[in-house]
Write a protein that holds these residues in place. Structure first.
Motif, short mmCIF file in Angstrom:
data_model
loop_
_atom_site.label_atom_id
_atom_site.label_comp_id
_atom_site.label_asym_id
_atom_site.label_seq_id
_atom_site.Cartn_x
_atom_site.Cartn_y
_atom_site.Cartn_z
N CYS A 410 1.24 1.70 -28.11
CA CYS A 410 1.62 0.93 -29.29
C CYS A 410 0.82 -0.37 -29.38
O CYS A 410 0.37 -0.77 -30.46
CB CYS A 410 3.12 0.63 -29.28
N ILE A 411 0.63 -1.04 -28.24
CA ILE A 411 -0.13 -2.29 -28.22
C ILE A 411 -1.58 -2.04 -28.64
O ILE A 411 -2.15 -2.78 -29.45
CB ILE A 411 -0.08 -2.94 -26.83
N ALA A 412 -2.18 -0.99 -28.11
CA ALA A 412 -3.59 -0.70 -28.40
C ALA A 412 -3.78 -0.37 -29.88
O ALA A 412 -4.73 -0.85 -30.52
CB ALA A 412 -4.07 0.47 -27.53
N ILE A 413 -2.88 0.44 -30.43
CA ILE A 413 -2.99 0.80 -31.85
C ILE A 413 -2.76 -0.42 -32.72
O ILE A 413 -3.49 -0.65 -33.70
CB ILE A 413 -1.98 1.92 -32.18
N ALA A 414 -1.74 -1.22 -32.41
CA ALA A 414 -1.44 -2.41 -33.22
C ALA A 414 -2.61 -3.40 -33.21
O ALA A 414 -2.95 -3.98 -34.26
CB ALA A 414 -0.17 -3.07 -32.70
N MET A 415 -3.24 -3.60 -32.05
CA MET A 415 -4.34 -4.55 -31.95
C MET A 415 -5.52 -4.13 -32.84
O MET A 415 -6.01 -4.91 -33.65
CB MET A 415 -4.80 -4.66 -30.49
N THR A 416 -5.95 -2.91 -32.67
CA THR A 416 -7.16 -2.45 -33.39
C THR A 416 -6.90 -2.26 -34.87
O THR A 416 -7.72 -2.66 -35.71
CB THR A 416 -7.67 -1.15 -32.77
N ALA A 417 -5.77 -1.63 -35.22
CA ALA A 417 -5.47 -1.37 -36.64
C ALA A 417 -5.27 -2.68 -37.40
O ALA A 417 -5.74 -2.82 -38.54
CB ALA A 417 -4.24 -0.48 -36.77
N THR A 418 -4.60 -3.64 -36.79
CA THR A 418 -4.38 -4.92 -37.45
C THR A 418 -5.70 -5.65 -37.68
O THR A 418 -5.93 -6.24 -38.75
CB THR A 418 -3.42 -5.80 -36.63
#
Length: 526
Positions: A410-418
């Motif tokens: 979740c952290i990895a997806i949130a960082m890159t997508a944001t």
């Protein structure tokens, strides 16, 4: 083997059957999330829209839950017959967690029951809200089997998580609603400002949310405008057929003027391409329940109707009113009305969530987020989990390892997508000036109304529309006769409506009596 463990043969077979069902169910689960990943390139690769792929998700959901239910029943019977019913309450530190599996199964069963057609269509809100239990289902499924074993479903679910988070980011932005056209048949057309760079194919859909009606409900609608003919406008048509749509119609048709309406949009979603080509002649056969619904043909003309002449098109419209023998004239008949909304500085034109090169940005998000996840979990394993496991007196709990893996994903997806979303949003800021500079309001389209049984017109486009339209009362279209009368070496036939009608048209086109009909069907319900 059964003799060594003290089990009877049928008991051993029951246990093995339960394990086998769990394995097969996990394989089905691996494909469950692909069809509901709306922005997925995989869907466009095989020519499916997100809406058309829903039926595959439904089939896979039924199969998956049938198998997992059988899996759970096998072990319940096995534990009961072997006097191990206490296994129901087992949450093993390093092995399979039965309690987590039971929570996942119960969550899945609630979703499954609420998604049955009779319940889904009559109580859509119940279906919609209970379907969010998929979060509980997936989390406790991973706790049940461990993260390593659940990796078989990781590709599909990972793409779904990326898509879902991007949709969340897009849904937080309010879009600019420029105008609305209100028909007397309780139908409205919403016209949004859109970025000129946004391009979509016919039959694309958007999901619409109106916070003043419901902050949680999102409803899909097919786009009725063309991104080629209308580079600055996106339109949808909404007929009042449920509580949400009726409330929207009431709000827009209220005698009290509305200066602004907050709306959020997800999408658009559609196929990569279609088979539509420029055609020299069009025959539109449409069926309505009553004469009031015929006014929906007004929406064939854009808002700026007075500047468009459709007489150059070889358009013929055959409209059938099935429940009235003659047109009903009442004093309550109102012409088409247009409501104009004031621009708001906080609103933005409808645009692609990741800009024109969305496929490139999406690939970057998926690859970079997964690399970040691997890096985070590698650091955690090497410097925290491994020292504990290496100690012979301690074993790191499986459920805690699974929780950390899910957290890091979740952290990895949130960082890159944001980061990608904010970059593209910054590039689209200049599009907001387009909204504020729209000083010229759209021309109000003249109304098409009944007077002494005949329709009168107020402009050239409506004159052309009237000349192209023939209304039949008290009868249904003879589809076989209409289709067989079509001349030409190649005639494209597009059918949309009830399943029975689409099946009838398909049977006519494939009957072999004529060889110039080419059938294609569109369904907007599931």
């Amino acid at each position: 083997m059964a003799a060594k463990t003290g089990l009877q043969v049928w008991e051993a077979k029951l246990e093995m059957s339960g394990l086998a069902l769990g394995l097969v169910g996990n394989i089905c689960l691996a494909f469950l999330f692909f069809p509901v990943t709306r922005g997925s390139s995989l869907l466009r690769l095989i020519g499916l829209t997100s809406e058309a792929s829903i039926k595959y998700h439904i089939w896979l959901g039924h199969i998956t839950m049938t198998i997992f239910t059988a899996h759970g029943l096998c072990f319940l019977v096995f534990w009961s017959k072997t006097h191990q019913i206490s296994e129901v309450l087992k949450w093993d530190k390093v092995d399979v967690s039965n309690v987590a599996g039971e929570i996942a199964l119960v969550s899945g069963l609630v979703m499954w029951v609420a998604s049955l057609p009779k319940i889904r269509r009559r109580m859509f809100e119940l279906f919609y809200y209970t379907h969010h239990l998929y979060i509980l289902f997936v989390v406790f499924f991973i706790f049940h089997v461990g993260f390593s074993y659940s990796c078989i479903m990781l590709p599909g679910f990972y793409l779904f998580l990326v898509d879902r988070y991007l949709r969340f980011l897009q849904s937080q932005q309010r879009v600019s609603l420029v105008s609305a056209r209100i028909l007397p048949c309780e139908t409205v057309e919403l016209n949004f400002s859109k970025s000129p760079e946004l391009s979509y194919t016919p039959t694309s859909t958007v999901f619409v949310n109106v916070p003043s009606i419901s902050k949680l409900q999102w409803h899909p609608f097919t786009i009725t405008s063309s991104s080629n003919l209308n580079p600055d406008k996106l339109s949808i048509v909404i007929k009042s057929q449920g509580s949400w749509t009726f409330k929207l119609y009431q709000k827009l048709s209220s005698p009290l003027p509305i200066d602004h309406l907050e709306v959020s949009i997800e999408g658009p979603y559609g196929p990569a391409s279609t088979h539509f080509q420029r055609i020299p002649q069009i025959l539109l056969v449409c069926s309505f329940k009553n004469s009031m619904d015929v006014t929906m043909l007004e929406l064939l003309l854009p808002v700026s109707g007075s500047t468009v002449d459709i007489s150059c098109l070889k358009l013929q419209i055959e409209a059938y009113v099935t429940r009235e023998i003659d047109p009903i004239i009442t004093d309550n008949n109102k012409p088409l009305q247009t409501v104009l909304f004031k621009p708001n500085a906080s609103d933005a034109p409808v645009s692609a969530i990741l800009g024109p090169k969305s496929w490139l940005w999406l690939g970057l998000i998926i690859s970079s987020s997964f690399l970040i996840f691997l890096l985070l979990i590698g650091i955690l394993t090497r410097f925290y989990i491994y020292p504990i496991d290496h100690n012979s007196d301690m074993i790191y709990p499986t459920s805690a390892r699974a929780a950390l893996n899910m957290l890091f994903i979740c952290i990895a997806i949130a960082m890159t997508a944001t980061a990608v979303f904010l970059w593209n949003k910054k590039q689209n800021v200049k599009g907001r000036g387009q909204i504020l500079s729209m000083d010229t309001p759209p021309t109000v389209s003249p109304a098409l109304f009944y007077n002494n049984g005949e329709r009168e017109l107020e402009s050239l486009p409506h004159q052309s529309l009237l000349q192209a339209t023939k209304v039949h009362y008290g009868e249904r279209p003879d589809l076989k006769k209409i289709l067989f009368e079509q001349k030409g070496s190649s005639v494209g036939v597009i059918a949309s409506g009830p399943r029975e009608m689409r099946q009838e048209v398909a049977a006519i086109c494939s009957s072999g009596l004529v060889d110039n009909l080419h059938f294609e069907s569109f369904s907007f319900t599931w």
